[in-house]
Scaffold this motif. Sequence first.
Motif, PDB file in Angstrom:
ATOM      1  N   PRO A   1       0.831  -1.215   0.000  1.00 27.38           N
ATOM      2  CA  PRO A   1       0.000   0.000   0.000  1.00 27.38           C
ATOM      3  C   PRO A   1       0.862   1.261   0.000  1.00 27.38           C
ATOM      4  N   ASP A   2       1.137   1.778  -1.189  1.00 27.88           N
ATOM      5  CA  ASP A   2       2.021   2.934  -1.313  1.00 27.88           C
ATOM      6  C   ASP A   2       1.319   4.163  -1.887  1.00 27.88           C
ATOM      7  N   GLY A   3       0.016   4.042  -2.160  1.00 22.39           N
ATOM      8  CA  GLY A   3      -0.698   5.189  -2.702  1.00 22.39           C
ATOM      9  C   GLY A   3      -0.381   5.500  -4.144  1.00 22.39           C
ATOM     10  N   MET A   4       0.237   4.544  -4.863  1.00 24.71           N
ATOM     11  CA  MET A   4       0.602   4.747  -6.255  1.00 24.71           C
ATOM     12  C   MET A   4      -0.058   3.661  -7.104  1.00 24.71           C
ATOM     13  N   MET A   5      -0.666   4.081  -8.221  1.00 23.48           N
ATOM     14  CA  MET A   5      -1.272   3.113  -9.125  1.00 23.48           C
ATOM     15  C   MET A   5      -0.203   2.433  -9.961  1.00 23.48           C
ATOM     16  N   GLY A   6      -0.303   1.138 -10.061  1.00 28.29           N
ATOM     17  CA  GLY A   6       0.593   0.347 -10.907  1.00 28.29           C
ATOM     18  C   GLY A   6      -0.160  -0.864 -11.407  1.00 28.29           C
ATOM     19  N   PRO A   7       0.468  -1.706 -12.218  1.00 28.60           N
ATOM     20  CA  PRO A   7      -0.240  -2.862 -12.777  1.00 28.60           C
ATOM     21  C   PRO A   7      -0.752  -3.835 -11.730  1.00 28.60           C
ATOM     22  N   THR A   8      -0.015  -4.000 -10.633  1.00 29.41           N
ATOM     23  CA  THR A   8      -0.478  -4.941  -9.601  1.00 29.41           C
ATOM     24  C   THR A   8      -1.757  -4.434  -8.951  1.00 29.41           C
ATOM     25  N   THR A   9      -1.789  -3.150  -8.613  1.00 29.10           N
ATOM     26  CA  THR A   9      -3.003  -2.577  -8.026  1.00 29.10           C
ATOM     27  C   THR A   9      -4.152  -2.626  -9.015  1.00 29.10           C
ATOM     28  N   ARG A  10      -3.879  -2.306 -10.271  1.00 30.80           N
ATOM     29  CA  ARG A  10      -4.946  -2.338 -11.285  1.00 30.80           C
ATOM     30  C   ARG A  10      -5.519  -3.743 -11.427  1.00 30.80           C
ATOM     31  N   ASN A  11      -4.645  -4.744 -11.412  1.00 33.22           N
ATOM     32  CA  ASN A  11      -5.123  -6.128 -11.519  1.00 33.22           C
ATOM     33  C   ASN A  11      -5.943  -6.526 -10.295  1.00 33.22           C
ATOM     34  N   GLY A  12      -5.524  -6.049  -9.122  1.00 29.41           N
ATOM     35  CA  GLY A  12      -6.302  -6.332  -7.914  1.00 29.41           C
ATOM     36  C   GLY A  12      -7.680  -5.705  -7.982  1.00 29.41           C
ATOM     37  N   ILE A  13      -7.761  -4.474  -8.477  1.00 28.31           N
ATOM     38  CA  ILE A  13      -9.061  -3.806  -8.639  1.00 28.31           C
ATOM     39  C   ILE A  13      -9.926  -4.584  -9.619  1.00 28.31           C
ATOM     40  N   ARG A  14      -9.339  -5.007 -10.746  1.00 24.50           N
ATOM     41  CA  ARG A  14     -10.109  -5.756 -11.748  1.00 24.50           C
ATOM     42  C   ARG A  14     -10.684  -7.046 -11.156  1.00 24.50           C
ATOM     43  N   ALA A  15      -9.836  -7.742 -10.407  1.00 28.82           N
ATOM     44  CA  ALA A  15     -10.306  -8.999  -9.813  1.00 28.82           C
ATOM     45  C   ALA A  15     -11.473  -8.745  -8.862  1.00 28.82           C
ATOM     46  N   TYR A  16     -11.377  -7.697  -8.061  1.00 33.67           N
ATOM     47  CA  TYR A  16     -12.467  -7.362  -7.146  1.00 33.67           C
ATOM     48  C   TYR A  16     -13.714  -6.953  -7.921  1.00 33.67           C
ATOM     49  N   GLN A  17     -13.547  -6.129  -8.943  1.00 33.76           N
ATOM     50  CA  GLN A  17     -14.702  -5.702  -9.734  1.00 33.76           C
ATOM     51  C   GLN A  17     -15.429  -6.905 -10.348  1.00 33.76           C
ATOM     52  N   ARG A  18     -14.671  -7.849 -10.874  1.00 36.22           N
ATOM     53  CA  ARG A  18     -15.302  -9.042 -11.459  1.00 36.22           C
ATOM     54  C   ARG A  18     -16.058  -9.828 -10.386  1.00 36.22           C
ATOM     55  N   SER A  19     -15.495  -9.852  -9.184  1.00 35.23           N
ATOM     56  CA  SER A  19     -16.119 -10.653  -8.127  1.00 35.23           C
ATOM     57  C   SER A  19     -17.477 -10.115  -7.701  1.00 35.23           C
ATOM     58  N   ILE A  20     -17.718  -8.810  -7.940  1.00 33.17           N
ATOM     59  CA  ILE A  20     -19.004  -8.232  -7.547  1.00 33.17           C
ATOM     60  C   ILE A  20     -19.844  -7.813  -8.762  1.00 33.17           C
ATOM     61  N   GLY A  21     -19.422  -8.263  -9.952  1.00 39.85           N
ATOM     62  CA  GLY A  21     -20.221  -8.034 -11.150  1.00 39.85           C
ATOM     63  C   GLY A  21     -20.116  -6.657 -11.763  1.00 39.85           C
ATOM     64  N   LEU A  22     -19.030  -5.915 -11.466  1.00 46.96           N
ATOM     65  CA  LEU A  22     -18.825  -4.598 -12.069  1.00 46.96           C
ATOM     66  C   LEU A  22     -17.946  -4.717 -13.313  1.00 46.96           C
ATOM     67  N   PRO A  23     -18.039  -3.768 -14.249  1.00 47.29           N
ATOM     68  CA  PRO A  23     -17.091  -3.743 -15.375  1.00 47.29           C
ATOM     69  C   PRO A  23     -15.661  -3.681 -14.856  1.00 47.29           C
ATOM     70  N   ALA A  24     -14.830  -4.580 -15.335  1.00 45.01           N
ATOM     71  CA  ALA A  24     -13.479  -4.723 -14.784  1.00 45.01           C
ATOM     72  C   ALA A  24     -12.512  -3.788 -15.485  1.00 45.01           C
ATOM     73  N   ASP A  25     -12.705  -2.477 -15.285  1.00 46.21           N
ATOM     74  CA  ASP A  25     -11.842  -1.501 -15.951  1.00 46.21           C
ATOM     75  C   ASP A  25     -10.600  -1.151 -15.144  1.00 46.21           C
ATOM     76  N   GLY A  26     -10.513  -1.615 -13.883  1.00 50.12           N
ATOM     77  CA  GLY A  26      -9.336  -1.350 -13.068  1.00 50.12           C
ATOM     78  C   GLY A  26      -9.200   0.090 -12.629  1.00 50.12           C
ATOM     79  N   TYR A  27     -10.285   0.861 -12.723  1.00 48.68           N
ATOM     80  CA  TYR A  27     -10.203   2.283 -12.405  1.00 48.68           C
ATOM     81  C   TYR A  27     -10.598   2.517 -10.940  1.00 48.68           C
ATOM     82  N   PRO A  28      -9.740   3.188 -10.156  1.00 50.23           N
ATOM     83  CA  PRO A  28     -10.053   3.415  -8.742  1.00 50.23           C
ATOM     84  C   PRO A  28     -10.906   4.665  -8.563  1.00 50.23           C
ATOM     85  N   ASP A  29     -12.032   4.546  -7.920  1.00 45.87           N
ATOM     86  CA  ASP A  29     -12.843   5.729  -7.634  1.00 45.87           C
ATOM     87  C   ASP A  29     -13.402   5.635  -6.215  1.00 45.87           C
TER      88      ASP A  29
END
Length: 427
Positions: free
Chosen positions: A389-417
């Motif tokens: 947790p460094d507060g910086m977006m990178g491919p690992t964080t984006r992939n983690g977001i995508r995996a979470y988004q897929r798990s709850i049925g959201l479009p897996a765009d990897g965008y943090p909001d």
Amino acid sequence: MSLPISLPLRRPWLASLALASAVLAGCASAPSKAPPLSPPSTTTAQPADSEAVFQQGFTRWVDSFLVTARAAGISEATLHGAFDGVRYLPRVVELDRAQPEFTRTVWDYLDSAVSPQRVIRGQDKLMQVRAEADAAAARFGVPASILAAIWGMESNYGSNYGDIPTIDALATLGFEGRREDWARDQLLAALKILQNGDIDRAHMVGSWAGAMGQTQFLPSNFLAYAVDADGDGRRDIWGSMADVMASTANFLARSGWQADQPWGTEVQLPPGFDVGRADAGLRQSSAQWAAEGLRSMDGAPLPSFADADLLLPAGARGPAFLVGPSFRAILRYNNSISYALGVSLLAQRLDNGPGVQAPWPRDLRALSRSQLQALQTALNQRGFASGAPDGMMGPTTRNGIRAYQRSIGLPADGYPDLDLLQRLQQP
């Protein structure tokens, strides 16, 4: 090259974020006087004896570096010219340590980078250097508008490229120690530039991070890519527009710019498209993307790319771009998607082409660094690996977001909001 927008060290494939460029009146005038040797600024004044100890430490560091420089073949005359009167610059350390809490959305960045005023000024400035820009374009295969766009992004067309002495800035960063090895390498490269006679110390000025000249080369990149296009025996990216344009074009050409291809194009996605395919790790031909339903905004055939990336810089709700190898060459100049889009779109507008046509999701707010850190922590706690947790977006964080988004049925765009963060923080 500027440090990227996350502000990382801005050079080829560097860190995003050019953190900030200092201001320069012009190469013809002497740089403003550097601050006197002093310890880093603090909330209270340093005792005289503490300041003396600090100065002695800086002097010892310089003496140690001189040993390295002599072993690398730097002459005594060059060393005296560079280091007689060298100064520690506290402001350089402050800027290097700065980690801005608040980040900018891509549309906010582009509003400034490709503003109507910058386009109009750029078209006028390009007319003034048309001969030099066209000569560089013919020699290296990089369009004049791309060269002018980098010039505009890096120094506002030569009006603001920094007035900090490069030797002082790099010696300060080396002594401070956080990035000593990098600073020592850049300082040695700067000495080689002085020894070659390309520029003198008084006019070797630029940003706090050591980036120099009208298109902001780090010293190592200067040695590798700078070009004497006007034939005067010097590579002058401060005062010679022929050298500025040719050097910038050479950098891009040797970084993979394809002379027969554009940077990319804005595209429309078909209904139901899996936005998770907009991934830097997924490249395929334009024909394959077209077979999946991607279309250009005006209905023309997609640019012919053998390996193209699909970008969704604002997530599923924002514009989409199909980009090729030339876009990736711009990223090597400054490793920031926002920066590379800024250069590409500014060049497009300088050529009287369109701006971005699809709307940006302006209701979304960028997460601050601490909010992104909290999001990364929450993802990790739920088993969606997103790295430290460094507060910086990178491919690992984006992939983690995508995996979470897929798990709850959201479009897996990897965008943090903010909505995503709030979901993750719910019990």
